[in-house]
Enzyme design. Structure first.
Site, mmCIF file in Angstrom:
data_model
loop_
_atom_site.group_PDB
_atom_site.id
_atom_site.type_symbol
_atom_site.label_atom_id
_atom_site.label_comp_id
_atom_site.label_asym_id
_atom_site.label_seq_id
_atom_site.Cartn_x
_atom_site.Cartn_y
_atom_site.Cartn_z
ATOM 1 N N THR A 1 0.855 -1.174 0.000
ATOM 2 C CA THR A 1 0.000 0.000 0.000
ATOM 3 C C THR A 1 0.890 1.223 0.000
ATOM 4 O OG1 THR A 1 -1.423 1.354 1.415
ATOM 5 C CG2 THR A 1 -0.166 -0.361 2.497
ATOM 6 N N CYS B 1 -1.599 4.560 -5.607
ATOM 7 C CA CYS B 1 -2.422 3.747 -4.716
ATOM 8 C C CYS B 1 -2.483 2.376 -5.366
ATOM 9 C CB CYS B 1 -3.817 4.348 -4.553
ATOM 10 S SG CYS B 1 -4.944 3.281 -3.644
#
Length: 235
Positions: free
Chosen positions: A74, A187
């Protein structure tokens, strides 16, 4: 932090190892999936220290399980990367460093960034990129809101909407018009929605770049008997 991008990491890791080694090879890996609802609540509440402790504990669990390298799959939660690194003795592969190295190798110095609001509006990502000589451009306020909302309301819920793809394309075009020489999919869920065909400038997919750099490092030198382990953390 969703299982949707965790699954993408797992697929890419195994495809890349097989592409390089051939045959029936796959990536020896450990995956620890945390509950995204818990992390998302900490993000909204600004409880970053607590999130850092949670992810550091996850990384420690992987190390005790035999992991020889840890990935946090992430971008946003690399805000607490220092806490994770301090908790383990094995290498931690930072997603911003891997992405920045790829951008620098392409000769670019100013790129657009798409990500969560936490990534686009705080300094942890921008400052680390600047350390590699790269400046970031982010969408305007309404654009940042749209990018963030699509991630949390759609992509992390396994929804891929054509209207959102078109909106992201417009935002990428705006960044290019403002001088972005490339765009970072900052992302790990965004790769589910847009890719190189959706951009007028080069796309740097942080998910794929992170995976490819991990495989580079894991397979560096003569393979040891039984192969090396790759590790995913925090997803």
């Amino acid at each position: 932090m969703s299982w949707e991008s965790s699954a993408e990491y797992y697929r890419l890791l195994n495809e890349e190892v097989r592409r390089r080694l051939g045959g029936h090879h796959c990536a020896r890996s450990l995956m620890l999936t945390v509950d995204f609802a818990e992390i998302e609540a900490m993000q909204r509440a600004g409880e970053w220290e607590a999130a850092g402790r949670l992810l550091a504990g996850a990384a420690g669990t992987l190390q005790r399980g035999g992991a020889e390298m840890v990935l946090l799959c992430t971008n946003t939660m690399h805000r607490v990367a220092a806490e994770i690194e301090a908790a383990i003795e094995v290498p931690f592969l930072h997603i911003v460093d891997a992405t920045a190295e790829r951008i620098a190798a392409a000769g670019l110095t100013a790129v657009g960034l798409l990500g969560t609001r936490f990534t686009m509006e705080t300094d942890f990502y921008r400052d680390r990129m600047r350390g590699h000589g790269i400046e970031l451009l982010v969408p305007d306020g309404p654009g940042r809101t749209l990018v963030h909302d699509v991630i949390y309301q759609e992509l992390t819920r396994n929804r891929v909407e054509e209207a959102s793809r078109q909106a992201y394309r417009r935002i990428i075009g705006d960044l290019a018009a403002r001088g972005a020489q490339g765009v970072i999919l900052g992302c790990t869920e965004i790769t589910l929605l847009v890719g190189p065909a959706d951009s007028p400038v080069p796309v740097f997919d942080s998910t794929r770049i992170h995976v490819e750099r991990a495989v580079d490092l894991a397979l560096a030198g003569a393979p040891e008997p039984g192969g090396r382990r790759l590790s995913e953390s925090g997803r």
